[in-house]
Each structure stands twice: as structure tokens, then as C-alpha cells.
Scaffold this motif. Structure first.
Motif, short mmCIF file in Angstrom:
data_model
loop_
_atom_site.label_atom_id
_atom_site.label_comp_id
_atom_site.label_asym_id
_atom_site.label_seq_id
_atom_site.Cartn_x
_atom_site.Cartn_y
_atom_site.Cartn_z
N SER A 245 -6.02 4.91 5.47
CA SER A 245 -7.28 4.83 4.67
C SER A 245 -7.83 6.06 4.45
CB SER A 245 -8.26 3.88 5.26
OG SER A 245 -9.44 3.53 4.64
N ASN B 248 -20.00 8.12 10.20
CA ASN B 248 -21.47 8.21 10.19
C ASN B 248 -22.12 6.45 10.58
OD1 ASN B 248 -20.66 6.76 8.07
ND2 ASN B 248 -22.54 7.39 6.65
N ASP C 62 0.90 -1.27 -0.07
CA ASP C 62 -0.11 0.00 0.08
C ASP C 62 0.94 1.35 -0.08
OD1 ASP C 62 -1.83 2.12 0.65
OD2 ASP C 62 -3.10 0.68 1.57
#
Ligand SMILES: Cc1cc2nc3c(=O)[nH]c(=O)nc-3n(C[C@H](O)[C@H](O)[C@H](O)COP(=O)(O)OP(=O)(O)OC[C@H]3O[C@@H](n4cnc5c(N)ncnc54)[C@H](O)[C@@H]3O)c2cc1C
Length: 454
Positions: A41, A54, A34
């Protein structure tokens, strides 16, 4: 024989899978590829504590059947008042990093991380070769593709234009792009657009949010599992081909609650609908929020076994529910309403008909307006991958063939089920509803069980 697992993408699904393998004591070495660091992220690597998740903290645990793994840590540290609260997103990034560091730092852990992009996965000997963007490669017995969405979607013509910010995140870049007391056009009216508007307004800017519908998401007070019980047989009886499917889903939701669903009337206009939805949330009349979590949890595994046409029909039938599935926290709704009432933020239905950059924006009624900055909150480009010459290529391609997945999310190549799994957002080629942390955590758990059996 010790297995060699390469995980492409060390975001939410990649970290969940790595931790699940380690927790299960799998006899495997793990390489994570990555370009971003652990906890990087894109959705969660933000700095401002006002940017909230949320979903409730308890729904964001990476450990299956242990909801408190994230919420418990936060409430013990006093970050959230209770585990149903919406935590700052940066706390989830910290949790991802902590989970990663804990398992990567175990004595004897066979773990490596490569700050590179993977470009291709191809068959090699008895396993696979994962080719990286510097031309080197990693060999693997098993590959997990957890590479999320593509880059932010920027409307045609605006890419790299001065005064245009491609995404509200990282928020520092957005805030630094606006002059003092700026006049900002935010393209979009969904969750990221609302985040952008709240932050920009707090920094003293005026904001216009605009999208074709001008619709805001619904308002919720929590997203938790297990608050209602739905009989899976009832969900199984819903027919994807039924033209009245949306109505039947709503009827099932109302039956589950034993009450009619309370929803605010859309004809009142965006601001009055928001006011009404805030009222419903304050009074606790938002039972749909509990039902939707359960419905998706039950429907996802069922739809995995259905064909692409059935999955598409269900997705279409759920169109009117999307603003409820992607609802936003009551506290943010209250802030937004205050800003709408004061006039510092406004919402327009109807996207600009012409955009020549911030200094000249033309609206569908022919009027033009001048802004200092345009912020694109218009979502992400699709999952960047396709099949080519018997390999999985991790980029968009001309007339690209999308990957085909089995019901256990394994890639099919030339009619054969490979030891290549697609998890998280990447699994959306087969799983219809995957845009949440708990979906990725569940998939990671299921993957480890299959891995152990093979
Ligand atoms: C603004 C925003 C807020 C959100 N808030 C919530 C929330 O509150 N609650 C919730 O449940 N969900 C939320 N989501 C959804 C959540 O982010 C996703 O469900 C989750 O991140 C999916 O995990 P993933 O691993 O598939 O993708 P990601 O977490 O995005 O990870 C993908 C990783 O892959 C890497 N990568 C990409 N291509 C390559 C490549 N070729 N080679 C190597 N690495 C690569 C990327 O750098 C990235 O680190 C939010 C999403 C957004 C955009």
C-alpha cells in the motif's frame, strides 16, 4: 453456491475485506488484483523507521472491536512504548502483509493474487467480468473496488522534468535525487511535505517548504476511539444547510469536553503557531483530538444517508477543521520546530508564481531562487474511475460520469444496485470522511455482514 469475489486493489481496504471474509468463514473464493505485493500500500511501503503513522497504533487494527490487534503486536515486540503511540509506517505494511499471508496460507484457502491492474468491470451472465490490463478477465459474483487514490498530483509543467520528484515516497527515490548538501524546494506543507522535510534535513539538506497558505497541520498526541462520548442525537441535530455550521460543530466539541477548545492563534505566523501548539500538546490541552475521532465516526453513517448537496456543505463547513483532522504527531512537530529554529528548514506562505524547474523558481514578490531539486508533496489525483456504456472503468475519462453509490456503498448502474462495493478511498464518492485505516476496516466489516445476508 460458492461465491466468487474479485477484490480490485489489495491495499488497506482490500486486505481488510479479504481478512474479514476469511474470518467470517464465507463460502467464497477470493481473487485479489493488484500490481503491488501484499503490504505494498503506497502510504505504508516505506523503509525509514522515522516515517510515522499519524494515527495511534490502536486505531489501526484491521479487526473490528479489537484495537489491540496491531498495537498489541507492536508493544509486545517493543516497537512502540504504548498503544497510543504513532508506529513506524513500515510496521503497518508488515502487519498488512502478515494478515494477508495468514489468511491466504490457510489450508484449503481458495485464494489467488494477480499482479495486474484491473481496467474495467462489466456485467456478464448473472455476475461480472473484471477485465485486466493484459486483456484477460476474471469472472465474479461479487466485486470489491478498493483502488485508493490516483497517482501523485504534480503541478502543471513539472511532470517528468529533470530535478523534480513527483512524490516524497518511496523515500529512497527522493533522497537519491538530491545532491550532497542540496537545497530542496518541497511543494506542500501538510503531512507528506513534513515527512519529506524531516528526512531531507536529517540527510544534511536545506529545505524550503511552500504552499499557498503556508499553514502546517495542528499537533496531536494521540488518535483513539472512545476517549470521549458524544450524544449522536446532538450530531443529528446539526443542519448541513446552517451557515454557522462550523461554529456549531466547534461549540459541540467544546460542550463535549466541558471546556473551551484551546487552539493557538493563527495570526502569530506559522512558526510561532507551531511552537504554541507544541506547548498545548505537551500540556495535554488537545482535547479536540479525541472529539474529532468520535464526531467523524458518528457523522459518517449519518451523512451516507444524506444527499450529495448536504455532504458537500458539511465538507465545506469542516474546511477549518482539516488541519486538526490531518494533525501530526508531537514528536515530529518538535523535530520540525528545532529545524525551523535552526534555519535548516523554512516555511513560505505563497506558492511559486513561476516554476521553470528547480534552477529557476519565482516567488510572488518577484524574487527568483535556485534549488537543486523540487519534491512535490501536493497530494494525489482523484479516484481514477468513471461509468461508461454500462461498465465501471478504472481510469479517468473525458467528461466522465462519477459512480453513484447506495448507502451500503454498492454501485448503482442503470438504476439497479449491483453486487459491486466501493470501499476505502474509493468509497469517497459517497462517504465524506474516508482517509484513514479505521474507516476502511469498519467498511470491510459492514460489507461482510451484507455479503452474508445476501
Ligand atoms: C503518506 C500517507 C500516510 C498515511 N498515514 C496514515 C496513518 O497513519 N493512519 C491512517 O489511518 N491512514 C493513513 N493514511 C491514509 C491511508 O493510507 C488510507 O486511508 C488507506 O490506505 C486507504 O486504503 P485503500 O485500500 O482505499 O487504498 P490503498 O491502501 O492505497 O490501496 C489501494 C491499492 O489499490 C491498488 N490499485 C490501484 N488501482 C488499481 C487497479 N486499477 N487495479 C488493481 N489494483 C489497483 C494500488 O496498487 C494499491 O495497492 C495515510 C496516507 C498517506 C498517503
Amino acid at each position: 453456491m460458492r461465491r466468487r469475489v474479485v477484490i480490485i486493489g489489495g491495499g488497506v481496504a482490500g486486505t481488510a475485506a479479504f481478512a474479514a471474509l476469511a474470518r467470517a468463514g464465507a463460502d467464497a473464493s477470493v481473487d485479489v488484483v493488484d500490481p503491488l505485493p501484499a503490504g505494498g500500500s503506497p502510504a505504508f511501503a516505506v523503509e525509514d523507521a522515522a516515517l510515522l503513522c499519524n494515527t495511534s497504533a490502536d486505531l489501526m487494527s484491521l479487526v473490528p472491536r479489537t484495537p489491540g490487534d496491531f498495537g498489541g503486536i507492536l508493544s509486545a515486540r517493543g516497537v512502540v512504548s504504548d498503544r497510543e503511540a504513532f508506529a513506524p509506517r513500515r510496521e503497518f505494511a508488515r502487519y498488512l502483509r502478515d494478515v494477508h499471508d495468514f489468511w491466504a496460507g490457510r489450508p484449503g484457502a481458495a485464494y489467488r493474487r494477480f499482479a495486474r491492474r484491473a481496467v474495467r468491470v462489466e456485467r456478464h451472465d448473472d455476475g461480472y467480468r473484471v477485465v485486466l490490463d493484459d486483456g484477460t478477465s476474471l469472472s465474479a459474483t461479487d466485486v470489491l473496488v478498493c483502488s485508493g487514490w490516483g497517482p501523485p498530483r504534480v503541478p502543471d509543467g513539472l511532470d517528468r522534468m529533470p530535478g523534480v520528484v513527483p512524490s516524497p515516497f518511496p523515500e529512497r527515490r527522493m533522497l537519491e535525487s538530491v545532491p550532497p548538501s542540496g537545497n530542496v524546494l518541497v511543494l506542500g506543507t501538510k503531512l507528506s511535505a513534513i515527512d519529506a522535510a524531516l528526512l531531507l534535513a536529517r540527510h544534511g539538506h536545506r529545505v524550503t517548504m511552500a504552499s499557498p497558505s503556508g499553514d502546517l497541520p495542528a499537533v496531536r498526541t494521540r488518535t483513539v476511539r472512545g476517549a470521549v462520548r458524544i450524544d449522536p442525537a446532538e450530531v443529528g441535530r446539526l443542519d448541513p444547510a446552517d451557515p454557522r455550521l462550523t461554529r456549531r460543530i466547534l461549540a459541540l466539541a467544546a460542550r463535549t469536553l466541558g471546556l473551551p477548545l484551546s487552539c493557538a492563534d493563527a495570526s502569530r505566523g506559522t512558526v510561532e503557531r507551531l511552537r504554541a501548539e507544541i506547548g498545548l500538546a505537551r500540556r495535554g490541552q488537545v482535547g479536540w483530538q479525541d472529539v474529532l475521532v468520535e464526531l467523524v465516526d458518528i457523522a459518517n453513517p449519518m451523512l451516507l444517508r444524506r444527499d450529495a448537496d448536504a455532504r458537500r456543505r458539511v465538507h465545506r463547513a469542516c474546511g477549518p477543521l482539516m488541519r486538526y483532522l490531518g494533525a501530526f504527531p508531537l514528536c515530529n512537530a518538535e523535530r520540525l520546530l528545532a529545524l525551523l529554529d535552526s534555519g535548516q528548514v523554512r516555511v513560505r506562505a505563497g506558492a511559486p508564481s513561476r516554476l521553470d524547474g528547480p534552477s529557476r523558481v519565482q516567488w510572488p514578490d518577484g524574487r527568483t531562487e535556485r534549488f537543486d531539486t523540487i519534491v512535490c508533496a501536493t497530494g494525489f489525483t482523484s479516484r481514477p474511475m468513471h461509468m461508461r456504456h454500462g461498465a465501471l472503468v478504472l481510469s479517468d475519462g473525458p467528461s466522465a460520469a462519477p459512480p453513484e453509490l447506495d448507502t451500503d456503498l454498492r454501485l448503482r448502474m442503470d438504476g439497479r444496485s449491483e453486487r459491486i462495493w466501493l470501499l476505502g478511498i474509493s468509497s469517497g464518492f459517497r462517504m465524506p470522511f474516508v482517509n484513514a485505516v479505521h474507516h476502511a476496516a469498519d467498511q470491510a466489516d459492514a460489507f461482510v455482514q451484507k455479503f452474508a445476508e445476501a
